[in-house]
Design a protein around this motif. Structure first.
Motif, PDB file in Angstrom:
ATOM      1  N   ALA A 153      -2.602  -7.863 -12.193  1.00  0.00           N
ATOM      2  CA  ALA A 153      -2.091  -8.377 -11.016  1.00  0.00           C
ATOM      3  C   ALA A 153      -2.908  -9.503 -10.367  1.00  0.00           C
ATOM      4  N   THR A 208       6.390  -3.502  -1.855  1.00  0.00           N
ATOM      5  CA  THR A 208       6.210  -4.462  -3.068  1.00  0.00           C
ATOM      6  C   THR A 208       7.348  -4.750  -4.047  1.00  0.00           C
ATOM      7  N   PRO A 209       7.424  -5.695  -4.684  1.00  0.00           N
ATOM      8  CA  PRO A 209       8.469  -5.939  -5.867  1.00  0.00           C
ATOM      9  C   PRO A 209       8.580  -4.754  -6.540  1.00  0.00           C
ATOM     10  N   GLU A 210       7.287  -4.070  -7.123  1.00  0.00           N
ATOM     11  CA  GLU A 210       7.245  -2.833  -7.724  1.00  0.00           C
ATOM     12  C   GLU A 210       7.799  -1.593  -7.167  1.00  0.00           C
ATOM     13  N   GLY A 211       7.969  -1.430  -5.872  1.00  0.00           N
ATOM     14  CA  GLY A 211       8.729  -0.403  -5.149  1.00  0.00           C
ATOM     15  C   GLY A 211       7.676   0.378  -4.457  1.00  0.00           C
ATOM     16  N   PHE A 217       4.140   5.936  -3.296  1.00  0.00           N
ATOM     17  CA  PHE A 217       4.909   5.388  -4.509  1.00  0.00           C
ATOM     18  C   PHE A 217       5.940   6.100  -4.833  1.00  0.00           C
ATOM     19  N   ALA A 234       4.236   3.285  -9.991  1.00  0.00           N
ATOM     20  CA  ALA A 234       4.395   2.084  -9.890  1.00  0.00           C
ATOM     21  C   ALA A 234       3.208   1.526  -9.518  1.00  0.00           C
ATOM     22  N   LEU A 235       2.746   0.124  -9.901  1.00  0.00           N
ATOM     23  CA  LEU A 235       1.484  -0.360  -9.774  1.00  0.00           C
ATOM     24  C   LEU A 235       1.098  -0.931  -8.401  1.00  0.00           C
ATOM     25  N   PHE A 236       0.005  -0.937  -7.873  1.00  0.00           N
ATOM     26  CA  PHE A 236      -0.308  -1.462  -6.643  1.00  0.00           C
ATOM     27  C   PHE A 236      -1.606  -2.143  -6.494  1.00  0.00           C
ATOM     28  N   GLN A 288      -2.222   3.318  -9.217  1.00  0.00           N
ATOM     29  CA  GLN A 288      -0.782   3.506 -10.077  1.00  0.00           C
ATOM     30  C   GLN A 288      -0.070   4.883  -9.807  1.00  0.00           C
TER      31      GLN A 288
END
Length: 290
Positions: free
Chosen positions: A2, A151-154, A185, A190-192, A241
């Motif tokens: 990221a 986030t776009p990853e959810g 999550f 999902a990654l943050f 994650q």
């Protein structure tokens, strides 16, 4: 990685200790006194979570504080706050109570339910020496007043304090610069990523599912429910994650600027010297904590 060039690694995992406080409320003490210097400016983190009213029903009757701040985050349940400065508020699902004890007050936190689940966290945040005798301050923050984003990853993020991805939290503090995030999550992981200022101490507390912490080399350390991960001091932030299990993961990410001042604690009083502690006890016994 990221936006991070050097994500922090997990320095060590800590397991909470069973404890009780108030009038016998059962809880888990995640940040214990032996970690205060390492996780400066944070002094304590307790987790209370039970479906049994016998574990929480007696609550936390009148007790004093001086020299620090308490941050109570209610995941589920209802708790009423009253203090000697005349403040009163009802803390409900998803709400936060932020109290600066400063020069001192007496308060109570009592459950407003006789059945159902009571779950939440209380964090103790130290005050710098110059502010330890400041005027007490109090704020109730309802769940819908806490800034949030996805986030776009959810990953759903609630920003209780500090800043994340350009979103300012409900509370800001100049001296300790706390970051306090509640991360949700979705199932499947999902990654943050979260940037962290250099020198800030940081830790992760997982309270649902499991969260992995990948380091710069790509090695991931799993952090299970009920565990606390102390993050290393080196790096420009942290990668997290959710694991691929069926249960969505939830975790608190907390960081702050260390004060690097002496810590002298006697129960609910946190000062810088033994003499100041003795004065706090005398003031309490003499009825001088308003």
């Amino acid at each position: 990685m990221a936006d991070l060039q050097h994500p922090r690694r997990v320095e060590r995992l800590a397991t909470g200790q069973p404890a009780s406080d108030g009038a016998g409320v059962k809880l888990t003490r995640l940040l214990t006194q032996d970690l205060q210097q390492r996780l400066d400016p944070f002094l304590m983190l307790d987790n209370f979570a039970s479906d049994d009213p016998d574990d929480y029903g007696a609550g936390f009757p009148d007790h004093p504080h001086r020299g620090f701040e308490t941050v109570t985050y209610m995941i589920e349940g209802r708790m009423r706050h009253r203090d000697s400065a005349g403040n009163e508020g009802l803390l409900g699902n998803g709400g936060v109570q932020w109290m600066t004890a400063g020069r001192g007050l007496v308060h109570s936190e009592m459950p407003q339910q006789e059945h159902g689940r009571m779950e939440g966290f209380q964090l103790w945040l130290n005050l710098p020496a110059r502010d330890k005798l400041c005027e007490p301050w109090y704020r109730d923050i309802a769940s819908d007043e806490i800034p949030r984003f996805t986030t776009p990853e959810g990953v759903a993020v609630r920003v209780i304090a500090g800043e994340s991805h350009g979103v300012a939290g409900a509370v800001q503090r100049e001296a300790t610069q706390p970051i306090y995030l509640d991360l949700h999550f979705r199932a499947g992981g999902a990654l943050f990523h979260q940037a962290l200022p250099a020198g800030h101490n940081a830790f992760l507390c997982v309270y649902r599912g499991e969260v992995a912490v990948p380091d710069e080399a790509g090695q991931a350390t799993p952090v299970a429910r009920g565990r606390m991960a102390i993050l290393g001091r080196e790096g420009d932030g942290v990668l997290l994650q959710g694991t691929a299990g069926s249960e969505p993961a939830r975790a608190l990410l907390i960081a702050g600027k260390p004060l690097r001042e002496p810590i002298a604690q006697y129960g609910p009083f946190v000062m810088n010297t033994r003499e100041q502690l003795l004065q706090a006890v005398q003031d309490f016994q003499g009825g001088r904590l308003r």
